[in-house]
Scaffold this motif. Structure first.
Motif, short mmCIF file in Angstrom:
data_model
loop_
_atom_site.label_atom_id
_atom_site.label_comp_id
_atom_site.label_asym_id
_atom_site.label_seq_id
_atom_site.Cartn_x
_atom_site.Cartn_y
_atom_site.Cartn_z
N THR A 44 79.08 -0.47 54.41
CA THR A 44 79.44 -1.76 54.01
C THR A 44 80.83 -2.09 54.23
O THR A 44 81.83 -1.95 53.25
CB THR A 44 79.05 -2.08 52.27
OG1 THR A 44 79.85 -1.11 51.47
CG2 THR A 44 77.59 -2.11 52.03
N GLU A 46 84.26 -4.19 55.52
CA GLU A 46 84.97 -5.12 55.40
C GLU A 46 84.78 -6.29 56.58
O GLU A 46 84.46 -5.85 57.44
CB GLU A 46 86.48 -4.87 55.41
CG GLU A 46 86.96 -4.11 54.04
CD GLU A 46 88.24 -3.84 53.91
OE1 GLU A 46 89.14 -4.52 54.95
OE2 GLU A 46 88.84 -3.00 53.00
N ALA A 47 84.93 -7.55 56.24
CA ALA A 47 84.85 -8.50 57.28
C ALA A 47 85.10 -8.00 58.91
O ALA A 47 84.18 -8.62 59.73
CB ALA A 47 85.18 -9.95 56.81
N GLN A 48 86.17 -7.97 58.99
CA GLN A 48 86.77 -7.64 60.50
C GLN A 48 86.16 -6.43 61.16
O GLN A 48 85.73 -6.59 62.08
CB GLN A 48 88.47 -7.44 60.47
CG GLN A 48 88.87 -7.42 61.92
CD GLN A 48 88.74 -8.62 62.77
OE1 GLN A 48 88.92 -9.79 62.45
NE2 GLN A 48 88.01 -8.46 63.84
#
Length: 179
Positions: A44, A46-48
């Protein structure tokens, strides 16, 4: 004897169809239970990092050295697999593997992608990219390929184009050893 008497009271078509129906139900239940891949848990990120991994997933090969891509379920842009048994599994966006900290776990540098490596304890190997903004880890089980590092070159172009190096550093020096 009591259950036999009850069974004999049923109409003949029901008695004949009951064993195949029970067998079919058991088969369907087993197929449902075995359909998932509990040993492959998608990371899971992080966004980047997730964006890098999604770009990588779109660029990964459909075939690695004659082994077709057959992803684990549930489908995730952070996991991919090739072949069925033994299968090579790639994950993207996970935490830095512990073995990347050990100097003696330095692995090969292939097409400007450096890899750390460790044995899996069952005759196979774990590989993880270094010096990139997202960790890509590949598990190559024993017997999947003649040479355990063979599949790595199939991923390097996708990794180079989807996941940038840290601070724009060159990855080609393989952890600074000039190889």
């Amino acid at each position: 004897m009591r259950s036999r008497e009850l069974l004999n009271r049923l109409p003949a078509p029901v008695r004949w169809l009951a064993p195949p129906a029970v067998l079919l139900s058991c088969t369907a239940l087993l197929a449902f239970v075995w359909s998932g891949d509990p040993d492959v848990k998608p990371p899971t990120p992080e966004a980047q990092v997730a964006q890098y991994c999604e770009a990588l997933d779109a660029k990964l090969p459909a075939d690695v050295l004659g082994h077709p891509r057959k992803d684990p379920s549930p489908a995730s842009p952070y996991t991919a697999a090739w072949a069925s048994s033994p299968r090579t599994v790639l994950t993207c966006g996970g935490d830095r593997p512990d073995y990347m900290s050990a100097f003696d776990r330095k692995g090969p540098c292939i097409d400007e992608v450096s890899w750390g490596m460790d044995k899996d304890g069952e005759g196979g190997y774990w590989f993880a990219t270094g010096l990139r903004k997202a960790y890509v880890e590949v598990h190559v089980p024993a017997g999947a390929y003649t040479n355990y590092a063979d599949p790595l070159s199939s991923y390097t172009e996708a990794i180079r184009s989807a996941i940038p190096t840290i601070n724009g550093t060159a990855d080609s020096d393989c952890f600074g050893d000039g190889a």
